[in-house]
Design an enzyme around this catalytic site. Structure first.
Site, PDB file in Angstrom:
ATOM      1  N   CYS B  85      39.564  53.318  61.357  1.00 16.99           N
ATOM      2  CA  CYS B  85      38.508  54.192  60.843  1.00 16.99           C
ATOM      3  C   CYS B  85      38.850  55.649  61.147  1.00 16.99           C
ATOM      4  CB  CYS B  85      37.148  53.758  61.393  1.00 16.99           C
ATOM      5  SG  CYS B  85      35.774  54.469  60.450  1.00 16.99           S
ATOM      6  N   HIS B 202      36.956  47.732  60.375  1.00 16.73           N
ATOM      7  CA  HIS B 202      36.898  47.640  61.837  1.00 16.73           C
ATOM      8  C   HIS B 202      37.208  46.228  62.342  1.00 16.73           C
ATOM      9  CE1 HIS B 202      35.067  51.563  62.905  1.00 16.73           C
ATOM     10  NE2 HIS B 202      34.556  51.504  61.674  1.00 16.73           N
ATOM     11  N   GLU B 204      37.744  45.412  65.372  1.00 14.72           N
ATOM     12  CA  GLU B 204      37.102  45.214  66.685  1.00 14.72           C
ATOM     13  C   GLU B 204      35.629  44.846  66.531  1.00 14.72           C
ATOM     14  OE1 GLU B 204      37.538  48.029  65.285  1.00 14.72           O
ATOM     15  OE2 GLU B 204      35.872  49.389  65.753  1.00 14.72           O
TER      16      GLU B 204
END
Lengths: 84, 224
Positions: B85, B202, B204
């Site tokens: 990002c 993302h 994560e």
């Protein structure tokens, strides 16, 4: 040394989509304005001292190359004036 | 492996990345950018957020901070480096990867789940997947539209450096499935070495089982 103001204008390359400009244009049209097209640009005014106009232009150009513009999406130009 | 997760002023996915990596058994720590990289760093995550308040352009300031020179040196040595990002924006601004991420075609911040098609499964970031596999991960960005000159794009494709493209649930790359107007629907790509990667979605946020999606684990497995 002479005092200069270098004006660096950074704009999107022709053909690169500019959603912010499009949104701004739509807002102007909603306000009743007639316009053909709208392009936006960033303008940086940089006060600096240099030996001559060429040196001032070169230094401002390097600022654009290294930070102010992203060469993938931007074109830029530099204008230099002496400063009182 | 000890992964350094770089925190700039305005980073906000740093702790998420550490937690996701810890879930995978990877030793990871947040590193404040002014402190420089710890000597035992053998992996780097440049996380999401709004470093330097997105001043000038998203990622422009952080890309020129001293720690990025250290990260570039490690990347040149083959140490895995992932930008997510805002980290992807920083990676492109720093020249770790080609192209640029700029304002979404919608001119809006978009926070939603997307599908990605794995374009090249022969990289550390995609080895857990099969080529053509469809994975689901979140995006959350206002400036995620991938832009690149046409020659550079051709090189990117010819060199097989596109990791993921936005697609629909069936794996079809369509205009409707491209959330931000990215050139070639590119969502992630590698640098000169395939150990360096950036991506707008993302991983994560799609790793911890309690969050619902776990497809991001395959990306972070590169650090395991």
């Amino acid at each position: 040394m002479t005092a200069y103001t270098a004006t660096v204008t950074v704009r999107l390359k022709r053909g690169v989509l500019d959603p912010e400009a499009e949104t701004t244009q739509q807002a102007l049209e909603r306000l009743g304005f007639e316009l053909g097209d709208l392009r936006s640009a960033d303008r940086f005014e940089i006060d600096l001292d240099a030996d001559d106009e060429t040196a001032a232009t070169d230094r401002a150009g390097e600022m654009a190359e290294r930070l102010l513009a992203n060469p993938t999406i931007h074109d830029y130009d530099v204008a230099v004036e002496t400063r009182e | 492996m000890t992964v350094s997760v770089i925190r700039f002023g305005g980073s906000n996915c740093d702790r998420d990345a550490v937690r996701a990596l810890a879930h995978l058994g990877v030793d990871a720590d947040v590193v404040w950018h002014e402190d420089g990289l710890p000597a035992d760093t053998d992996g780097v995550v440049v996380p999401g957020g709004f470093s330097y308040g997105d001043y000038l352009r998203a990622g422009a300031m952080a890309a020129r901070s001293p720690i990025m020179a250290e990260i570039r040196d490690l990347a040149d040595d083959g140490v895995p480096v992932l930008g997510v990002c805002n980290g992807a924006q920083i990676g492109c601004e720093a020249g770790l990867t080609p192209g640029a991420f700029t304002t979404n075609a919608s001119a809006r911040f978009q926070c939603e789940h997307v599908h990605l098609r794995v374009e090249n499964a022969d990289t550390p970031w995609t080895a857990a997947f099969d080529e053509g596999e469809v994975v689901e991960v979140p995006i959350a960005h206002g400036e995620g539209r991938f832009e690149i000159g046409s020659d550079a794009y051709d090189d990117l494709v010819a060199d097989d450096r596109v990791l993921f493209r936005y697609c629909d649930a069936d794996g079809e790359v369509t205009e409707a499935a491209n959330p931000n107007g990215s050139t070639g629907a590119v969502a992630g790509l590698t640098g000169d070495r395939d150990t360096v990667a950036v991506m707008m979605p993302h991983p994560e946020r799609a790793t911890l089982p309690e969050l619902g999606l776990t497809d991001g684990q395959g990306v972070l497995d590169a650090f395991a």
